[in-house]
Design a protein around this motif. Structure first.
Motif, PDB file in Angstrom:
ATOM      1  N   GLY A  72      33.354  39.663   8.725  1.00  0.00           N
ATOM      2  CA  GLY A  72      33.444  40.825   7.849  1.00  0.00           C
ATOM      3  C   GLY A  72      32.100  41.382   7.442  1.00  0.00           C
ATOM      4  N   LEU A  73      31.043  40.567   7.549  1.00  0.00           N
ATOM      5  CA  LEU A  73      29.699  41.026   7.209  1.00  0.00           C
ATOM      6  C   LEU A  73      29.057  41.811   8.343  1.00  0.00           C
ATOM      7  N   GLU A  74      29.776  41.929   9.453  1.00  0.00           N
ATOM      8  CA  GLU A  74      29.307  42.717  10.596  1.00  0.00           C
ATOM      9  C   GLU A  74      27.963  42.203  11.109  1.00  0.00           C
ATOM     10  N   LEU A  75      27.878  40.880  11.230  1.00  0.00           N
ATOM     11  CA  LEU A  75      26.676  40.241  11.763  1.00  0.00           C
ATOM     12  C   LEU A  75      26.818  40.058  13.267  1.00  0.00           C
ATOM     13  N   PRO A  76      25.724  40.120  13.999  1.00  0.00           N
ATOM     14  CA  PRO A  76      25.829  39.927  15.447  1.00  0.00           C
ATOM     15  C   PRO A  76      26.256  38.507  15.781  1.00  0.00           C
ATOM     16  N   ALA A  77      27.031  38.376  16.822  1.00  0.00           N
ATOM     17  CA  ALA A  77      27.500  37.054  17.238  1.00  0.00           C
ATOM     18  C   ALA A  77      26.346  36.274  17.851  1.00  0.00           C
ATOM     19  N   GLY A  78      26.113  35.057  17.361  1.00  0.00           N
ATOM     20  CA  GLY A  78      25.063  34.213  17.896  1.00  0.00           C
ATOM     21  C   GLY A  78      25.604  33.283  18.967  1.00  0.00           C
ATOM     22  N   LYS A  79      24.693  32.551  19.627  1.00  0.00           N
ATOM     23  CA  LYS A  79      25.130  31.626  20.661  1.00  0.00           C
ATOM     24  C   LYS A  79      25.949  30.492  20.062  1.00  0.00           C
ATOM     25  N   ASN A 114      19.818  41.417   9.077  1.00  0.00           N
ATOM     26  CA  ASN A 114      21.052  40.744   8.653  1.00  0.00           C
ATOM     27  C   ASN A 114      21.024  40.389   7.175  1.00  0.00           C
ATOM     28  N   ARG A 115      19.846  40.392   6.560  1.00  0.00           N
ATOM     29  CA  ARG A 115      19.690  40.023   5.151  1.00  0.00           C
ATOM     30  C   ARG A 115      19.807  41.213   4.218  1.00  0.00           C
ATOM     31  N   PHE A 116      20.180  42.359   4.749  1.00  0.00           N
ATOM     32  CA  PHE A 116      20.361  43.555   3.930  1.00  0.00           C
ATOM     33  C   PHE A 116      21.859  43.810   3.771  1.00  0.00           C
ATOM     34  N   ARG A 117      22.474  43.087   2.841  1.00  0.00           N
ATOM     35  CA  ARG A 117      23.906  43.210   2.628  1.00  0.00           C
ATOM     36  C   ARG A 117      24.234  43.215   1.130  1.00  0.00           C
ATOM     37  N   PHE A 118      25.033  44.187   0.726  1.00  0.00           N
ATOM     38  CA  PHE A 118      25.691  44.204  -0.580  1.00  0.00           C
ATOM     39  C   PHE A 118      27.158  44.429  -0.261  1.00  0.00           C
ATOM     40  N   PHE A 119      28.038  43.557  -0.761  1.00  0.00           N
ATOM     41  CA  PHE A 119      29.442  43.696  -0.389  1.00  0.00           C
ATOM     42  C   PHE A 119      30.353  43.209  -1.507  1.00  0.00           C
ATOM     43  N   ALA A 120      31.602  43.585  -1.396  1.00  0.00           N
ATOM     44  CA  ALA A 120      32.598  43.239  -2.415  1.00  0.00           C
ATOM     45  C   ALA A 120      33.787  42.555  -1.757  1.00  0.00           C
ATOM     46  N   VAL A 131      39.321  38.723   0.755  1.00  0.00           N
ATOM     47  CA  VAL A 131      39.331  39.834   1.707  1.00  0.00           C
ATOM     48  C   VAL A 131      38.256  40.825   1.285  1.00  0.00           C
ATOM     49  N   PHE A 132      37.706  41.529   2.247  1.00  0.00           N
ATOM     50  CA  PHE A 132      36.656  42.493   1.959  1.00  0.00           C
ATOM     51  C   PHE A 132      37.238  43.760   1.350  1.00  0.00           C
ATOM     52  N   GLU A 133      36.486  44.316   0.428  1.00  0.00           N
ATOM     53  CA  GLU A 133      36.775  45.624  -0.128  1.00  0.00           C
ATOM     54  C   GLU A 133      35.849  46.614   0.580  1.00  0.00           C
ATOM     55  N   GLY A 134      36.408  47.506   1.380  1.00  0.00           N
ATOM     56  CA  GLY A 134      35.569  48.424   2.124  1.00  0.00           C
ATOM     57  C   GLY A 134      34.713  47.695   3.138  1.00  0.00           C
ATOM     58  N   LYS A 135      33.469  48.163   3.284  1.00  0.00           N
ATOM     59  CA  LYS A 135      32.552  47.577   4.246  1.00  0.00           C
ATOM     60  C   LYS A 135      31.249  47.156   3.572  1.00  0.00           C
ATOM     61  N   PRO A 136      30.516  46.206   4.170  1.00  0.00           N
ATOM     62  CA  PRO A 136      29.214  45.831   3.612  1.00  0.00           C
ATOM     63  C   PRO A 136      28.273  47.035   3.589  1.00  0.00           C
ATOM     64  N   THR A 205      30.923  49.942  -7.339  1.00  0.00           N
ATOM     65  CA  THR A 205      32.216  50.036  -6.654  1.00  0.00           C
ATOM     66  C   THR A 205      32.214  51.093  -5.556  1.00  0.00           C
ATOM     67  N   GLU A 206      31.233  51.986  -5.568  1.00  0.00           N
ATOM     68  CA  GLU A 206      31.185  53.050  -4.563  1.00  0.00           C
ATOM     69  C   GLU A 206      30.444  52.631  -3.295  1.00  0.00           C
ATOM     70  N   LEU A 207      29.577  51.632  -3.403  1.00  0.00           N
ATOM     71  CA  LEU A 207      28.794  51.251  -2.223  1.00  0.00           C
ATOM     72  C   LEU A 207      29.660  50.733  -1.074  1.00  0.00           C
ATOM     73  N   PRO A 208      30.693  49.910  -1.325  1.00  0.00           N
ATOM     74  CA  PRO A 208      31.537  49.474  -0.204  1.00  0.00           C
ATOM     75  C   PRO A 208      32.308  50.613   0.449  1.00  0.00           C
ATOM     76  N   GLN A 209      32.362  51.761  -0.220  1.00  0.00           N
ATOM     77  CA  GLN A 209      33.012  52.938   0.352  1.00  0.00           C
ATOM     78  C   GLN A 209      32.015  53.829   1.091  1.00  0.00           C
TER      79      GLN A 209
END
Length: 326
Positions: A72-79, A114-120, A131-136, A205-209
């Motif tokens: 849900g954090l939309e991080l790239p898949a690692g090996k 990848n360290r630039f995330r604010f999420f709800a 569950v995620f509210e909106g997107k990171p 509350t607006e950032l995840p939107q």
């Protein structure tokens, strides 16, 4: 670690210090941001992975439940596994919990988006997971650098340095403010004029939107040369854990009423040997719980965060009682 009591009158025999009540939590080492739950438990992030764990604050032990937020954090898949988001702070505006990463570089000084995330998140309908509210939201650093009220503090330069380098950038504190709408964000680094930097986030509350951050007042708080490791609001006052920017030295606990430039040191609580990086503050309890980032603590001669077996990992929490308001 020991708790130190105030001196007794000369006519009385000094009382022995009351030892702190320490609880051990298993399965993780690097406790960072935490959010309390109504049943005496709390959810906590580990800044070395993207897993949120739920623990019983009284008994400790193994987590009651876990959820990996990597997808849900939309991080790239690692090996082997997804890269860490470096989650450092958390707070709640019911029914949402908000989580904030460091927004700093790797310890080597290398840029890591990848360290630039604010999420709800919110509890699922059955209450068993998150569950995620909106997107990171990934543009908070850009918003901070563009804010005119933050221009005097050199964040653009700080953002090019390693987080524990003098003058680097590292965010580790966040809490809901008294209005129930705004969040207070606190920096561990930089320390402009030797003071800890805070800024208000007016529209969390607006950032995840997908809306851009609106930032309010920026303040410098005198924590005696320490940066902010964690913030909480409990029973009408703010609590800060102040700590060195690079990890060496002892942290201190402060209270703040929200106006003065210099928060008050909480005397009688010795945090030597303890590395607090998060609060679990229950409004219905007389004590607060400090959670220690024990990633560098040795277990069987190995740093906790380097242990290969998750079952051996552990971090400490300590329950402390604050003095009454004057």
């Amino acid at each position: 670690m020991s708790a130190v009591l105030s001196a007794s009158p000369a006519t009385q025999k000094p009382k022995a210090p009351i030892p702190p009540r320490v609880v051990t939590f298993e399965g993780a080492c690097d406790a960072s941001g935490a959010v309390v739950r109504g049943d005496g438990s709390f959810t906590v992030a580990d800044d070395e992975d993207n897993v949120i764990r739920v623990y019983d604050g009284k008994t400790g032990g193994r987590p009651v439940s876990t959820v990996d937020l990597s997808a849900g954090l939309e991080l790239p898949a690692g090996k082997k596994k997804a890269p860490e988001a470096d989650i450092e702070a958390a707070t709640e505006l019911p029914p949402l919990s908000f989580w904030l990463s460091s927004h700093g570089r790797k310890s080597s000084g290398k840029l890591d988006a990848n360290r630039f995330r604010f999420f709800a998140t919110r509890a699922s309908e059955d209450g068993k997971t998150l569950v995620f509210e909106g997107k990171p939201y990934t543009r908070l650093l850009e918003d901070l650098l563009a804010a005119p009220q933050l221009a005097p503090f050199g964040l653009a330069s700080a953002s090019t340095r390693a987080p524990k380098e003098e003058g680097g950038l590292n965010i580790e504190g966040m809490t809901a403010m008294a209005d129930g709408k705004t969040l207070l964000i606190g920096f561990r680094n930089p320390l402009p004029q030797g003071k800890a930097l805070t800024v208000e986030l007016l529209n969390p509350t607006e950032l995840p939107q997908g809306k851009s951050a609106r930032l309010g007042a920026a303040r410098l708080l005198d924590l005696g040369g320490l940066g902010i490791r964690a913030i909480s609001r409990w029973r009408g006052r703010y609590l800060f854990i102040g700590g060195p920017i690079a990890g060496e030295g002892t942290s201190r606990l402060f209270t703040w009423e929200g106006k003065a430039e210099q928060p008050s040191v909480v005397d009688g609580i010795d945090l030597t040997g303890f590395n607090p990086e998060a609060f679990a503050t229950f409004e219905d309890k007389e004590e607060i719980l400090l959670l220690s980032d024990d990633g560098s603590r040795l277990i069987d001669g190995v740093e906790c965060k380097r242990l290969q077996e998750p079952s051996k990992k552990r971090f400490r929490g300590v329950w402390v009682r604050l003095p009454a308001k004057p």
